[in-house]
Design a protein around this motif. Sequence first.
Motif, short mmCIF file in Angstrom:
data_model
loop_
_atom_site.label_atom_id
_atom_site.label_comp_id
_atom_site.label_asym_id
_atom_site.label_seq_id
_atom_site.Cartn_x
_atom_site.Cartn_y
_atom_site.Cartn_z
N ASP A 20 0.79 -1.11 0.05
CA ASP A 20 -0.12 0.10 0.15
C ASP A 20 0.78 1.44 -0.08
OD1 ASP A 20 -2.40 -1.58 0.20
OD2 ASP A 20 -2.70 -1.24 2.08
N ILE A 21 1.93 1.29 0.58
CA ILE A 21 2.79 2.53 0.83
C ILE A 21 4.12 2.46 -0.30
CG2 ILE A 21 1.90 3.05 3.09
CD1 ILE A 21 4.70 1.69 4.24
N SER A 22 3.91 1.31 -1.04
CA SER A 22 5.11 1.20 -2.09
C SER A 22 6.37 1.17 -1.55
CB SER A 22 5.07 2.38 -3.17
OG SER A 22 3.74 2.35 -3.73
N ILE A 23 6.81 0.36 -0.49
CA ILE A 23 8.20 0.05 -0.17
C ILE A 23 8.25 -1.53 -0.17
CG2 ILE A 23 8.35 1.94 1.16
CD1 ILE A 23 8.14 0.19 3.84
N ASN A 24 9.40 -1.97 0.04
CA ASN A 24 9.73 -3.25 -0.14
C ASN A 24 9.03 -4.15 1.14
OD1 ASN A 24 11.32 -5.80 0.20
ND2 ASN A 24 12.37 -5.13 -1.79
N PRO A 25 8.60 -5.23 1.24
CA PRO A 25 8.09 -5.80 2.39
C PRO A 25 9.30 -6.16 3.39
CG PRO A 25 6.99 -6.68 0.50
CD PRO A 25 8.17 -5.82 -0.13
#
Length: 80
Positions: free
Chosen positions: A28-33
């Motif tokens: 949702d926030i466009s960062i790598n898990p």
Amino acid sequence: MNHKIQIGEVLKKIRKAKRITQWKLAHDISINPTSLSKLERNICEPSLETIFLIASGLDMKASEFVKEIEENLELSRKHE
């Protein structure tokens, strides 16, 4: 206890309370898990931009997220 630990603890606590998976929040926030996992495990510290993104993904203001971190820090200091 230092602030880095507080950020990870608070992030994980709020995320789980809202029943959001790491994968969903990261997506949702466009960062790598993996980056989100490292933040929760206190392997790295978030940038200011990332704090704003995380707060948004948790449906809260960055100031509310930071306040949660401060309150958690105060509680842990009282228990030391």
